[in-house]
Design an enzyme around this catalytic site. Structure first.
Site, PDB file in Angstrom:
ATOM      1  N   THR A  69     -73.234 116.901  61.780  1.00 22.19           N
ATOM      2  CA  THR A  69     -72.454 115.655  61.804  1.00 22.19           C
ATOM      3  C   THR A  69     -71.200 115.749  62.677  1.00 22.19           C
ATOM      4  OG1 THR A  69     -71.326 116.293  59.780  1.00 22.19           O
ATOM      5  CG2 THR A  69     -73.305 114.970  59.518  1.00 22.19           C
ATOM      6  N   GLU A  71     -66.778 106.172  66.348  1.00 22.89           N
ATOM      7  CA  GLU A  71     -66.541 104.750  66.039  1.00 22.89           C
ATOM      8  C   GLU A  71     -65.582 104.129  67.056  1.00 22.89           C
ATOM      9  OE1 GLU A  71     -65.300 105.233  61.975  1.00 22.89           O
ATOM     10  OE2 GLU A  71     -67.319 105.850  61.379  1.00 22.89           O
ATOM     11  N   ASP A  96     -62.945 120.936  62.982  1.00 28.27           N
ATOM     12  CA  ASP A  96     -63.484 120.756  64.335  1.00 28.27           C
ATOM     13  C   ASP A  96     -62.589 119.879  65.215  1.00 28.27           C
ATOM     14  OD1 ASP A  96     -63.820 118.479  62.837  1.00 28.27           O
ATOM     15  OD2 ASP A  96     -65.889 118.096  63.446  1.00 28.27           O
ATOM     16  N   GLN A  97     -61.454 119.429  64.689  1.00 31.91           N
ATOM     17  CA  GLN A  97     -60.762 118.297  65.325  1.00 31.91           C
ATOM     18  C   GLN A  97     -60.110 118.589  66.671  1.00 31.91           C
ATOM     19  OE1 GLN A  97     -58.505 117.067  61.912  1.00 31.91           O
ATOM     20  NE2 GLN A  97     -60.365 116.622  60.762  1.00 31.91           N
ATOM     21  N   HIS A 104     -56.914 111.400  63.558  1.00 31.35           N
ATOM     22  CA  HIS A 104     -56.937 112.847  63.282  1.00 31.35           C
ATOM     23  C   HIS A 104     -58.132 113.518  63.962  1.00 31.35           C
ATOM     24  CE1 HIS A 104     -60.214 111.729  60.728  1.00 31.35           C
ATOM     25  NE2 HIS A 104     -60.259 112.872  60.068  1.00 31.35           N
ATOM     26  N   ASN A 109     -66.584 111.289  63.177  1.00 29.60           N
ATOM     27  CA  ASN A 109     -67.027 109.908  62.951  1.00 29.60           C
ATOM     28  C   ASN A 109     -65.999 108.925  63.484  1.00 29.60           C
ATOM     29  OD1 ASN A 109     -69.570 110.242  61.320  1.00 29.60           O
ATOM     30  ND2 ASN A 109     -68.112 111.512  60.200  1.00 29.60           N
ATOM     31  N   SER A 110     -64.732 109.191  63.215  1.00 28.37           N
ATOM     32  CA  SER A 110     -63.684 108.292  63.718  1.00 28.37           C
ATOM     33  C   SER A 110     -63.781 108.197  65.240  1.00 28.37           C
ATOM     34  CB  SER A 110     -62.302 108.792  63.311  1.00 28.37           C
ATOM     35  OG  SER A 110     -62.159 108.675  61.909  1.00 28.37           O
ATOM     36  N   ASP A 139     -78.087 118.121  55.446  1.00 27.79           N
ATOM     37  CA  ASP A 139     -76.782 118.340  56.054  1.00 27.79           C
ATOM     38  C   ASP A 139     -76.613 119.801  56.485  1.00 27.79           C
ATOM     39  OD1 ASP A 139     -73.893 117.191  56.340  1.00 27.79           O
ATOM     40  OD2 ASP A 139     -73.639 119.170  55.426  1.00 27.79           O
ATOM     41  N   HIS A 177     -69.417 113.501  56.206  1.00 27.12           N
ATOM     42  CA  HIS A 177     -70.828 113.895  56.218  1.00 27.12           C
ATOM     43  C   HIS A 177     -71.706 112.727  55.770  1.00 27.12           C
ATOM     44  CE1 HIS A 177     -70.222 118.331  56.754  1.00 27.12           C
ATOM     45  NE2 HIS A 177     -69.014 117.971  56.353  1.00 27.12           N
ATOM     46  N   GLN A 217     -62.874 101.090  57.898  1.00 23.41           N
ATOM     47  CA  GLN A 217     -62.488 101.411  59.288  1.00 23.41           C
ATOM     48  C   GLN A 217     -63.353 100.683  60.313  1.00 23.41           C
ATOM     49  OE1 GLN A 217     -60.883 105.236  60.266  1.00 23.41           O
ATOM     50  NE2 GLN A 217     -62.514 105.582  61.709  1.00 23.41           N
TER      51      GLN A 217
HETATM   52  N1  UDP Z   1     -63.142 105.875  56.728  1.00 20.80           N
HETATM   53  C1  UDP Z   1     -62.944 104.558  56.387  1.00 20.80           C
HETATM   54  N2  UDP Z   1     -61.731 104.195  55.875  1.00 20.80           N
HETATM   55  C2  UDP Z   1     -60.711 105.065  55.698  1.00 20.80           C
HETATM   56  C3  UDP Z   1     -60.912 106.421  56.075  1.00 20.80           C
HETATM   57  C4  UDP Z   1     -62.141 106.788  56.595  1.00 20.80           C
HETATM   58  O1  UDP Z   1     -63.842 103.707  56.522  1.00 20.80           O
HETATM   59  O2  UDP Z   1     -59.651 104.647  55.232  1.00 20.80           O
HETATM   60  C5  UDP Z   1     -64.461 106.297  57.271  1.00 20.80           C
HETATM   61  C6  UDP Z   1     -64.414 106.428  58.769  1.00 20.80           C
HETATM   62  O3  UDP Z   1     -64.777 105.201  59.376  1.00 20.80           O
HETATM   63  C7  UDP Z   1     -65.420 107.532  59.038  1.00 20.80           C
HETATM   64  C8  UDP Z   1     -65.359 108.402  57.789  1.00 20.80           C
HETATM   65  O4  UDP Z   1     -64.798 107.577  56.770  1.00 20.80           O
HETATM   66  O5  UDP Z   1     -66.726 107.011  59.172  1.00 20.80           O
HETATM   67  C9  UDP Z   1     -64.477 109.613  57.975  1.00 20.80           C
HETATM   68  O6  UDP Z   1     -65.109 110.543  58.784  1.00 20.80           O
HETATM   69  P1  UDP Z   1     -64.361 111.363  59.929  1.00 20.80           P
HETATM   70  O7  UDP Z   1     -65.392 112.257  60.516  1.00 20.80           O
HETATM   71  O8  UDP Z   1     -63.678 110.451  60.881  1.00 20.80           O
HETATM   72  O9  UDP Z   1     -63.233 112.171  59.224  1.00 20.80           O
HETATM   73  P2  UDP Z   1     -63.071 112.970  57.835  1.00 20.80           P
HETATM   74  O10 UDP Z   1     -62.690 111.937  56.844  1.00 20.80           O
HETATM   75  O11 UDP Z   1     -64.359 113.642  57.537  1.00 20.80           O
HETATM   76  O12 UDP Z   1     -61.962 113.915  58.122  1.00 20.80           O
END
Ligand code: UDP
Ligand code: UDP
Length: 463
Positions: free
Chosen positions: A144, A363, A379-380, A355, A359-360, A121, A24, A340
């Site tokens: 988000t 990116e 939501d994955q 996973h 955001n992943s 949010d 978030h 990341q």
């Molecule tokens: N992230 C990172 N390094 C890590 C793990 C996560 O920079 O080792 C960042 C990743 O780039 C993303 C966010 O943390 O922007 C994680 O958001 P995402 O929606 O992918 O998954 P969540 O962690 O919420 O399951």
């Protein structure tokens, strides 16, 4: 002295309030950075304390890069009744913010100049809208995840017994298989996720607008259904504004990635399950064996605890000496956290086992990195489906949800899948096209760029 036209334009003052967890916070940080670069005056309200170290570091890096942003802390009150603490610590934090929300009203009223809008949010929708209504401040919700997930969020309270059907039917949206729905939503008993989904989803229609970190070319069906008022069967919704993919915010501090620097271009599989997902020890070992067996080079981030500050186990104790030795021959394995953004932008990274956090995904799309999709919760699965449809990822559906104690995917199968996926040239070509589309969407004249400009203009005209 002459003043430029820009200096004469009214400056809108926008406050933003995120909730908990990097999934978030990261898009909020990107939005804050983007608005600030567009000469919007920003007050960022940061809940205190945070759940994880990554969140407090994220705040520090943002504020040191943009000293012009005003920071206001929302001091969360401890709960006397801690029965919900045993649930997910991040959802528990949504609850803490909710119960501390009476502190928000005086904080918002004290801001100067008066606010043009508050951006909150999605998990705080039902908490914050009554407050902004009373203060007559427009309230925008920042969702988000994807627009497809937003359709489920908004319509969930209207669905009749979704667990009894094979598919969840939402008007204007292709039916969603029941097995893709986040499992807590199908439980009979109440849980924090179900409560926030129901209450905030219902309240969403009273906001001034809903911002989504997505864009037309990947999420067009849902964006159209939402904006045509189909999702709630004719009941109009506030405008759903796709402003993504929000470009990564370059942190000043970076981590050395010497091992990656030594690898050939597009030769490394990056493996990460995000900021808050653990997998079982047994599955970690199978995954390790699978990666070794695939013969690929890999960079693997392992988490043993949902919350980073509790994650203290040594790597070698997690995967064992034997496997550790083999892993080191072909790969690099680290505990807990890597930047990341830096990993995905590195030329050596060729693929991403993810996973499917939203955001992943955005990116990886941004950097044109094809994905092996292994959704774990929330939501994955809905996200994985979107990625598979646009042709940049492979999803083995019978691997199920992560954390399923019955399904442990064997190393042999993981290795075979990695070989198949990394050999698929179509995925790579398509990823490059999708990367260009993502950048076009937020570039000059792109759909998301235009939407954000229109929004800022509307704030300016009311400032
Ligand atoms: N992230 C990172 N390094 C890590 C793990 C996560 O920079 O080792 C960042 C990743 O780039 C993303 C966010 O943390 O922007 C994680 O958001 P995402 O929606 O992918 O998954 P969540 O962690 O919420 O399951
Ligand atoms: N193992 C596994 N998945 C594999 C290969 C091995 O879980 O794909 C298990 C195997 O069943 C055994 C342990 O890992 O219990 C040790 O396997 P290995 O022969 O690779 O030795 P080590 O890694 O300990 O040196």
């Amino acid at each position: 002295m002459l003043t430029s036209g820009n200096d004469l334009e009214p400056t809108p003052h926008i406050a933003l309030l995120p909730s908990a967890g990097m999934g978030h916070l990261t898009p909020f940080i990107r939005l804050v950075a983007l608005l600030t670069s567009n000469n919007v005056k920003v007050t960022f309200i940061t809940p205190h304390p945070t759940v994880s170290i990554s969140e407090s570091e994220g705040f520090s890096q943002l504020f040191s890069t943009f000293p012009q942003i005003t920071r206001m802390q929302l001091h969360l009150l401890p709960l006397e009744d801690s029965s919900s603490k045993s649930e997910d610590p991040f959802y528990y934090h949504f609850e803490l913010i909710r119960r501390s929300s009476h502190l928000l009203s005086p904080l918002l009223a004290s801001l100067s100049p008066p606010l043009s809008a508050l951006v909150t949010d999605m998990s705080l929708t039902s908490t914050v809208i009554p407050i902004t209504d009373a203060l007559q401040i427009p309230n925008y919700i920042f969702f988000t995840s994807s627009a497809k997930m937003l359709s489920l969020f908004i319509s969930f309270h209207t669905l009749v017994d979704p667990k009894a059907k094979d598919f969840v039917e939402i008007s204007g949206i292709e039916p969603i298989p029941r097995s893709w729905i986040p499992p807590p939503l199908l439980e009979d008993t109440n849980n924090l996720m179900k409560i926030y989904f129901t209450e905030s989803g219902k309240k969403m229609k009273e906001s001034s607008g809903i911002l989504v970190n997505t864009y037309e070319s990947i999420d067009g069906e849902s964006l159209a259904a939402l904006n045509k008022g189909l999702v709630l069967k004719g009941l109009p919704l506030p405008p759903v504004i796709a402003i993504g993919p929000l470009p990564p915010f370059k942190f000043e501090k970076s981590q050395p990635l010497a091992w990656l620097d030594d690898q050939q271009a597009e030769s490394v599989l990056y493996v990460s399950f995000g900021s808050r997902t653990t997998i079982s020890r047994e599955q970690i070992r199978e995954l390790g064996h699978g990666l070794v067996r695939s013969g690929k080079r890999f960079l693997w981030v392992i988490k043993d605890k949902k919350v980073d500050q509790e994650d203290e186990v040594e790597l070698v104790d997690l995967i064992g000496h034997g496997l550790m030795g083999k892993v080191k021959e072909r790969g690099m394995v680290v505990k807990n956290w890597l930047n990341q953004e830096e990993v995905l932008s590195h030329p050596a990274v060729g693929w991403f086992l993810s996973h499917c956090g939203w955001n992943s995904i955005t990116e990886a799309l941004w950097h044109g990195v094809p994905m092996l999709l292994w959704p774990q919760h929330g939501d994955q699965k809905i996200n994985a489906d979107l990625v598979e449809r646009i042709g940049v990822g492979m999803w083995v559906k019978n691997w199920g949800w992560g954390g399923d104690p019955i399904v442990v995917v064997k190393g042999k199968e993981i290795a075979e899948t990695v070989v198949k996926m990394t050999g698929n040239e179509f995925l790579r070509e398509r990823s490059a096209q999708v990367r260009d589309e993502a950048r076009m969407a937020v570039g000059e004249g792109g759909s998301s760029h235009e939407r954000l400009n229109d929004l800022i203009d509307s704030w300016k005209s009311s400032a």
